[in-house]
Scaffold this active site. Structure first.
Site, mmCIF file in Angstrom:
data_model
loop_
_atom_site.group_PDB
_atom_site.id
_atom_site.type_symbol
_atom_site.label_atom_id
_atom_site.label_comp_id
_atom_site.label_asym_id
_atom_site.label_seq_id
_atom_site.Cartn_x
_atom_site.Cartn_y
_atom_site.Cartn_z
ATOM 1 N N GLU A 74 0.852 -1.184 0.000
ATOM 2 C CA GLU A 74 0.000 0.000 0.000
ATOM 3 C C GLU A 74 0.893 1.242 0.000
ATOM 4 O O GLU A 74 1.974 1.253 0.586
ATOM 5 C CB GLU A 74 -0.871 -0.024 1.261
ATOM 6 N N LYS A 89 -9.654 1.750 -1.987
ATOM 7 C CA LYS A 89 -9.857 1.207 -0.649
ATOM 8 C C LYS A 89 -11.221 1.609 -0.093
ATOM 9 O O LYS A 89 -11.559 2.792 -0.020
ATOM 10 C CB LYS A 89 -8.735 1.706 0.265
ATOM 11 N N CYS A 99 -4.962 -3.181 3.232
ATOM 12 C CA CYS A 99 -4.670 -2.927 4.643
ATOM 13 C C CYS A 99 -5.886 -3.159 5.554
ATOM 14 O O CYS A 99 -6.271 -4.290 5.805
ATOM 15 C CB CYS A 99 -4.103 -1.519 4.797
#
Length: 314
Positions: A41, A158, A194
């Site tokens: 990321e 995300k 994440c």
């Protein structure tokens, strides 16, 4: 068999330095016969106030350089970048509820088509630095997937933003809304970023779209129990979905003080066996994913077929 390189690199606030590290890692991955290289990321630039100025559209110089290298080496790439967003720093969109912006768009549509963007954002870093809150556009935290021919195959924004442990990613980052599965190196790959790993319903949505491997990119935070959470969650997503997980985190950067990046990149098979664990230091390691193991595991443990409940948003 598919050969995948876990590229655990440290990330700084300087895109040029990060690009050099990424290109060096790609050379190593290609020399080792990798068909897919996965980066962490935020490979573009480390979280911090400067991401408001450094976010680039997917046709910007950073992704373009990665794409050219992918094409030159003939291997696919997944990496984390920041794109200019649509909403503004005064908005509070979270959990996939899009905030309104000024008409600028960037990233990908829900079907994975690349869109253009030219905005810039400002706001709060995940470690709690003060946001300007001046109404300028935010960014998307994007995982970009590049084919071995150098073309962008998909991009995932995300969905679940890290508003936990005192951090407020949503003050800086605009959430995405659509799960993304992309085919690279002969595999159906679900993209996860994440904090997303804490939401099993996202992984289940991806496996329902045909994912046989999850590519999890992260800048995981350090702290009490955090590393244990990371390793447990990565294995859990593999076991409950009888799927491979290739999880790649940032290596610790000794020059940074924000606590993000613990390393511990892992390849986990569909039975939850850790096939590779890179530990805390910078490393590039090529591993093998065997789709026959997925088939054998799902034949022996057909839990995906035994589901009785359809779980939606809680």
């Amino acid at each position: 068999m598919t050969r995948i390189a876990l590229c655990q690199i440290p990330v700084s606030t300087e895109p040029a330095a990060n690009l050099r590290r990424a290109l060096e890692a790609l050379e190593r991955a290609a020399a080792d016969g990798a068909e897919l290289a996965i980066f962490p990321e935020a490979t573009l630039t480390r979280y911090g106030p400067r991401i408001t100025d450094l976010a680039e559209p997917l046709d910007g110089p950073f992704v373009t350089a990665l794409a050219e290298a992918a094409g030159a080496h003939g291997l696919a790439v997944i990496a984390g970048v920041f794109e200019p967003g649509d909403s503004r720093t005064g908005d509070t969109a979270q959990n996939g509820d899009a905030a309104k912006g000024n008409g600028r768009t960037s990233g990908t549509t829900p079907n994975g088509d690349t869109a253009k963007g030219n905005g810039r954002t400002s706001g709060t870093t995940p470690n709690g630095d003060a946001a300007r809150g001046d109404g300028t556009p935010r960014v998307y935290n994007t995982a970009v997937a590049i084919g071995p021919d150098g073309t962008i195959r998909a991009a995932y924004r995300k969905i679940h933003l890290f508003d936990s442990f005192g951090a407020r990613e949503s003050e800086l980052v605009e959430p995405g809304s659509a799960p993304v599965v992309v085919e690279l190196a002969g595999l159906r790959i679900g993209l996860v970023t994440c904090y997303d790993i804490r939401f099993p319903e996202l992984a289940r949505a991806l496996v329902d779209q045909g994912a046989e491997l999850f590519a999890v990119i992260a800048a995981w935070g350090s702290g009490p129990m955090k590393e244990e959470h990371w390793t447990t969650l990565v294995r859990a997503r593999a076991i409950e979905n009888t799927a491979w997980v290739a999880a790649v985190g940032q290596a610790p950067n000794p020059e940074a003080r924000d606590g993000f990046g613990i390393g511990r990149s892992m390849l986990v098979d569909p039975m939850g066996v850790v096939r590779s664990d890179l530990g805390p230091r910078p490393a590039v390691q090529t591993c093998e994913v065997d789709s026959q193991i997925t088939i054998a595991t799902r034949n022996a443990l057909p839990c995906l077929e035994h589901r009785r409940l359809q779980v939606g948003r809680s």
